[in-house]
Design a protein around this motif. Structure first.
Motif, short mmCIF file in Angstrom:
data_model
loop_
_atom_site.label_atom_id
_atom_site.label_comp_id
_atom_site.label_asym_id
_atom_site.label_seq_id
_atom_site.Cartn_x
_atom_site.Cartn_y
_atom_site.Cartn_z
N GLY A 49 10.88 -18.00 -3.39
CA GLY A 49 11.47 -18.65 -2.22
C GLY A 49 12.57 -19.63 -2.58
O GLY A 49 13.71 -19.51 -2.09
N PRO A 50 12.31 -20.63 -3.44
CA PRO A 50 13.36 -21.56 -3.84
C PRO A 50 14.53 -20.88 -4.55
O PRO A 50 15.68 -21.29 -4.40
CB PRO A 50 12.63 -22.53 -4.77
N ARG A 51 14.25 -19.84 -5.35
CA ARG A 51 15.33 -19.12 -6.02
C ARG A 51 16.27 -18.50 -4.99
O ARG A 51 17.50 -18.54 -5.14
CB ARG A 51 14.76 -18.02 -6.92
N ALA A 52 15.68 -17.94 -3.93
CA ALA A 52 16.49 -17.30 -2.90
C ALA A 52 17.27 -18.34 -2.09
O ALA A 52 18.47 -18.16 -1.84
CB ALA A 52 15.59 -16.48 -1.97
N LEU A 53 16.62 -19.42 -1.69
CA LEU A 53 17.28 -20.44 -0.87
C LEU A 53 18.46 -21.08 -1.61
O LEU A 53 19.53 -21.29 -1.03
CB LEU A 53 16.27 -21.51 -0.45
N SER A 54 18.26 -21.41 -2.88
CA SER A 54 19.34 -22.05 -3.63
C SER A 54 20.50 -21.08 -3.85
O SER A 54 21.67 -21.49 -3.84
CB SER A 54 18.82 -22.59 -4.97
N ARG A 55 20.22 -19.80 -4.01
CA ARG A 55 21.29 -18.82 -4.14
C ARG A 55 22.06 -18.65 -2.84
O ARG A 55 23.28 -18.48 -2.84
CB ARG A 55 20.72 -17.47 -4.61
N LEU A 56 21.35 -18.68 -1.73
CA LEU A 56 22.03 -18.57 -0.44
C LEU A 56 22.93 -19.78 -0.20
O LEU A 56 24.03 -19.65 0.34
CB LEU A 56 21.00 -18.43 0.69
N ASP A 57 22.47 -20.95 -0.59
CA ASP A 57 23.32 -22.14 -0.46
C ASP A 57 24.54 -22.04 -1.37
O ASP A 57 25.66 -22.40 -0.96
CB ASP A 57 22.52 -23.41 -0.79
N LEU A 58 24.34 -21.56 -2.60
CA LEU A 58 25.48 -21.41 -3.51
C LEU A 58 26.45 -20.36 -2.98
O LEU A 58 27.68 -20.52 -3.10
CB LEU A 58 24.99 -21.02 -4.90
N HIS A 101 15.07 -16.28 5.85
CA HIS A 101 15.74 -15.55 6.94
C HIS A 101 16.73 -16.44 7.67
O HIS A 101 17.86 -16.02 7.97
CB HIS A 101 14.70 -15.01 7.93
N GLN A 102 16.34 -17.68 7.95
CA GLN A 102 17.26 -18.59 8.64
C GLN A 102 18.48 -18.89 7.78
O GLN A 102 19.62 -18.89 8.26
CB GLN A 102 16.54 -19.90 9.00
N ARG A 103 18.25 -19.14 6.49
CA ARG A 103 19.37 -19.48 5.61
C ARG A 103 20.31 -18.28 5.47
O ARG A 103 21.53 -18.45 5.37
CB ARG A 103 18.84 -19.91 4.25
N ALA A 104 19.75 -17.07 5.46
CA ALA A 104 20.59 -15.87 5.36
C ALA A 104 21.42 -15.69 6.62
O ALA A 104 22.60 -15.30 6.56
CB ALA A 104 19.72 -14.64 5.12
N ARG A 105 20.83 -15.99 7.78
CA ARG A 105 21.60 -15.90 9.02
C ARG A 105 22.74 -16.92 9.04
O ARG A 105 23.84 -16.64 9.51
CB ARG A 105 20.67 -16.10 10.22
N GLN A 106 22.45 -18.12 8.52
CA GLN A 106 23.50 -19.14 8.46
C GLN A 106 24.62 -18.71 7.50
O GLN A 106 25.81 -18.95 7.77
CB GLN A 106 22.89 -20.47 8.00
N PHE A 107 24.25 -18.07 6.40
CA PHE A 107 25.26 -17.56 5.48
C PHE A 107 26.15 -16.52 6.16
O PHE A 107 27.37 -16.55 6.03
CB PHE A 107 24.59 -16.95 4.24
N LEU A 108 25.53 -15.61 6.90
CA LEU A 108 26.31 -14.57 7.58
C LEU A 108 27.24 -15.16 8.63
O LEU A 108 28.36 -14.67 8.84
CB LEU A 108 25.37 -13.55 8.22
N ALA A 109 26.79 -16.22 9.29
CA ALA A 109 27.66 -16.88 10.26
C ALA A 109 28.88 -17.48 9.56
O ALA A 109 30.02 -17.37 10.05
CB ALA A 109 26.89 -17.96 11.01
N ALA A 110 28.67 -18.08 8.39
CA ALA A 110 29.79 -18.65 7.63
C ALA A 110 30.70 -17.56 7.08
O ALA A 110 31.89 -17.78 6.86
CB ALA A 110 29.25 -19.50 6.49
#
Length: 450
Positions: free
Chosen positions: A362-371, A406-415
Motif C-alpha cells: 500500500g505505501p509503495r503504491a501511494l508514494s509512487r502515485l504521488d511521485l 484507488h482515490q490517489r490513482a483517480r487524482q493522478f488521472l485528473a492531473a
C-alpha cells in the motif's frame, strides 16, 4: 477442566462437516491448508476432531468454501455451550465450599478492650474470593489480547484487508463477551482499551474496502471505548483513526477537527506526529491553508528528533511514533494537494526506499502515485515516467483492495488530463477501471482519460 462428551461430539461433528464441504469443493487437505494459511496435518486433525482451532480458522474456511458463515456459526454455538458448562461448574464449585447461614456462622470473640468482635468464618471469605476470581479476566488473558492487537496492527498493510478483518471480527466479539463480565477497575480499563484498538483497526480495514459507513461507525466506537477507559493515549490514537477515515471520505473539516482534538487529548504522547502530519497537514492542504501546512510539516519533522531514529517503518496505525518515511510521505501528499512540487521528490525518494525495503504494498503504491503526480507538475512534465510509476503502483496492489490507492490513482488521472492521449496514461486508466470493476462490482464508474 476436561471437555464433556457433548462438547467432544460436537467438535467431531464440526470437523466432519468441514471435510464434507472441502470434498464438495474438490479440495484436498493440502489445498485447504494453503488457502486458509494452516498446516495440512492440522487440517487433518481438525477434521477428525482431535484439534480445535480458534474462530479465525473457521471464519477463513467459511470464506474459502463459501458456506455463508455456516462453520463459524456452529463453532460459536459449541463455544457458548462450553462456556456455559464451565461457568455452571465454577458456580457449583463455589456453592459446594460455602457455609450455610446458621446462628453459628459468625463467632463472638472477646476483644482486647473487653468488647466483642464478630467476623465471618474463613471458608465463607475464601468462597466469596473464589466467586469473584471466577468472573474476573486475569492478566494472562488481557496480555494475550494486547499481543493480538499489536500483531494485527503490525500485519495491517501486510495482509489483505479481507483476511485481516476475518481474523479481527471474532476477536472483537470475544472482547464483547468479556466486557459483559466483571473486572477490577484497572483490568476493566485495559479491556476497554483493547476493544478501542480493535474497533479502530476494523474501521481502518473497512475504509480500505471502501465501506465508509462501517468505517465511521467503528472509529466512533473506538473513541467512545477509549474515553470510557479514561486513557488519553487510546483517545489520541482513536482520534487519529477518525481523522484518517474522514480525510478519505472527503470530510476535510472533520479530519482537521479530529486531529486537533487528538492533539489536545494526547498531550506529549507519541501520537503527536501522526496526528500532525497525517491528520492536520493533509486536511489543511485540502482546505487550501498553505501557512498551516508549512507549520504542521515543520512541527512534525521537529518532533521526530524526540524519538530515536530507527531503520524500520512504523505501522500505519502505529501505537508509537510515526517514522521518518511515513512523515516524509505524508508531507509530500500535503504539498502536492497545494500544487507545490518543491522538495516533494526528495521526500518521496526517502519514503519509497524505506517502503520498498519493508515490502509494504500500500505505501509503495501511494508514494509512487504521488511521485508520478509530481512528474506531471514539474517545469518539464514527464508523462512517460509518470505513467510508468502509476502503472507500477497499481500492479503492486493488484491483488488487494485499498480505497486510498484507488482515490490517489483517480487524482493522478485528473492531473494527467492534459496528456490524455499518451499511451502510458491510457494504460493506467485501463488498469484502474479493470481492478475497481473486479474489486467492487456495481460501484460508480471511475474517471478515465477520455
Amino acid at each position: 477442566m476436561a471437555d464433556s462428551d457433548e462438547i467432544k461430539a460436537a467438535r467431531r461433528a464440526l470437523g466432519r462437516r468441514l471435510a464434507q464441504l472441502r470434498r464438495a469443493g474438490n479440495l484436498t487437505q493440502h489445498d485447504l491448508a494453503r488457502l486458509v494459511q494452516y498446516g495440512r496435518s492440522s487440517v487433518a486433525s481438525t477434521e477428525t476432531g482431535h484439534q480445535h482451532p480458534d474462530r479465525a480458522f473457521w471464519a477463513r474456511c467459511d470464506i474459502v468454501l463459501q458456506t455463508g458463515d455456516a462453520l463459524v456459526s456452529e463453532y460459536d454455538r459449541i463455544t457458548e455451550l462450553d462456556r456455559q458448562r464451565r461457568r455452571s461448574a465454577a458456580i457449583q464449585a463455589v456453592r459446594s465450599t460455602s457455609v450455610p447461614v446458621t446462628p453459628d456462622a459468625g463467632r463472638e470473640v472477646p476483644a482486647a478492650n473487653g468488647g466483642a468482635v464478630f467476623w465471618e468464618r474463613e471458608d465463607t471469605i475464601n468462597a466469596r474470593r473464589l466467586a469473584l476470581k471466577s468472573s474476573v479476566d486475569d492478566n494472562i488473558r488481557l496480555a494475550y489480547l494486547e499481543r493480538e492487537v499489536r500483531q494485527a496492527i503490525a500485519d495491517n498493510e501486510r495482509l489483505t484487508p479481507v483476511i485481516l478483518m476475518a481474523r479481527m471480527r471474532p476477536l472483537r466479539s470475544y472482547v464483547d463477551q468479556l466486557m459483559a463480565g466483571r473486572q477490577h477497575p484497572p483490568q476493566r480499563a485495559r479491556l476497554y482499551a483493547v476493544a478501542a484498538h480493535l474497533s479502530g483497526l476494523l474501521g481502518a480495514l473497512a475504509l480500505d474496502l471502501g465501506a465508509f459507513g462501517a468505517a465511521h461507525a467503528y472509529a466512533a466506537e473506538a473513541f467512545d471505548l477509549a474515553e470510557a477507559a479514561e486513557q488519553s493515549e487510546a483517545q489520541a490514537w482513536a482520534r487519529a483513526t477518525q481523522s484518517l477515515i474522514a480525510f478519505y471520505a472527503g470530510d476535510y473539516h472533520d479530519a482537521l477537527a479530529y486531529a486537533q482534538d487528538g492533539l489536545r487529548r494526547g498531550g506529549a504522547s507519541a501520537h503527536r506526529i501522526r496526528l500532525t502530519i497525517n491528520g492536520q497537514a493533509r486536511a489543511l492542504a485540502r482546505l487550501g491553508d498553505r501557512y498551516g501546512v508549512d507549520r504542521a510539516v515543520d512541527y512534525a519533522f521537529t518532533m521526530l528528533s524526540d524519538y530515536p531514529a530507527g531503520s524500520s517503518v512504523s505501522a500505519s496505525l502505529a501505537l508509537g511514533p510515526y517514522c521518518a518515511a511515513r512523515t516524509a510521505a505524508n508531507a509530500a501528499t500535503a504539498y502536492l494537494a497545494l500544487g507545490r512540487t518543491a522538495g516533494v521528490t526528495n521526500h518521496l525518494t526517502t519514503a519509497i526506499t524505506a517502503f520498498d525495503t519493508a515490502g509494504l504494498a500500500g505505501p509503495r503504491a501511494l508514494s509512487r502515485l504521488d511521485l508520478a503526480t509530481a512528474h506531471l507538475h514539474a517545469d518539464n512534465p514527464d508523462p512517460e515516467e509518470a505513467g510508468a510509476l502509476a502503472a507500477e503502483a497499481l500492479t503492486l496492489t493488484a491483488d488487494q483492495r485499498f480505497e486510498s490507492v484507488h482515490q490517489r490513482a483517480r487524482q493522478f488521472l485528473a492531473a494527467a488530463h492534459p496528456f490524455a492521449r499518451h499511451p502510458q496514461l491510457r494504460h493506467v486508466a485501463d488498469l484502474l477501471v479493470d481492478r475497481t470493476q473486479v474489486a467492487a462490482t456495481g460501484q460508480a464508474a471511475l474517471p478515465s482519460l477520455s
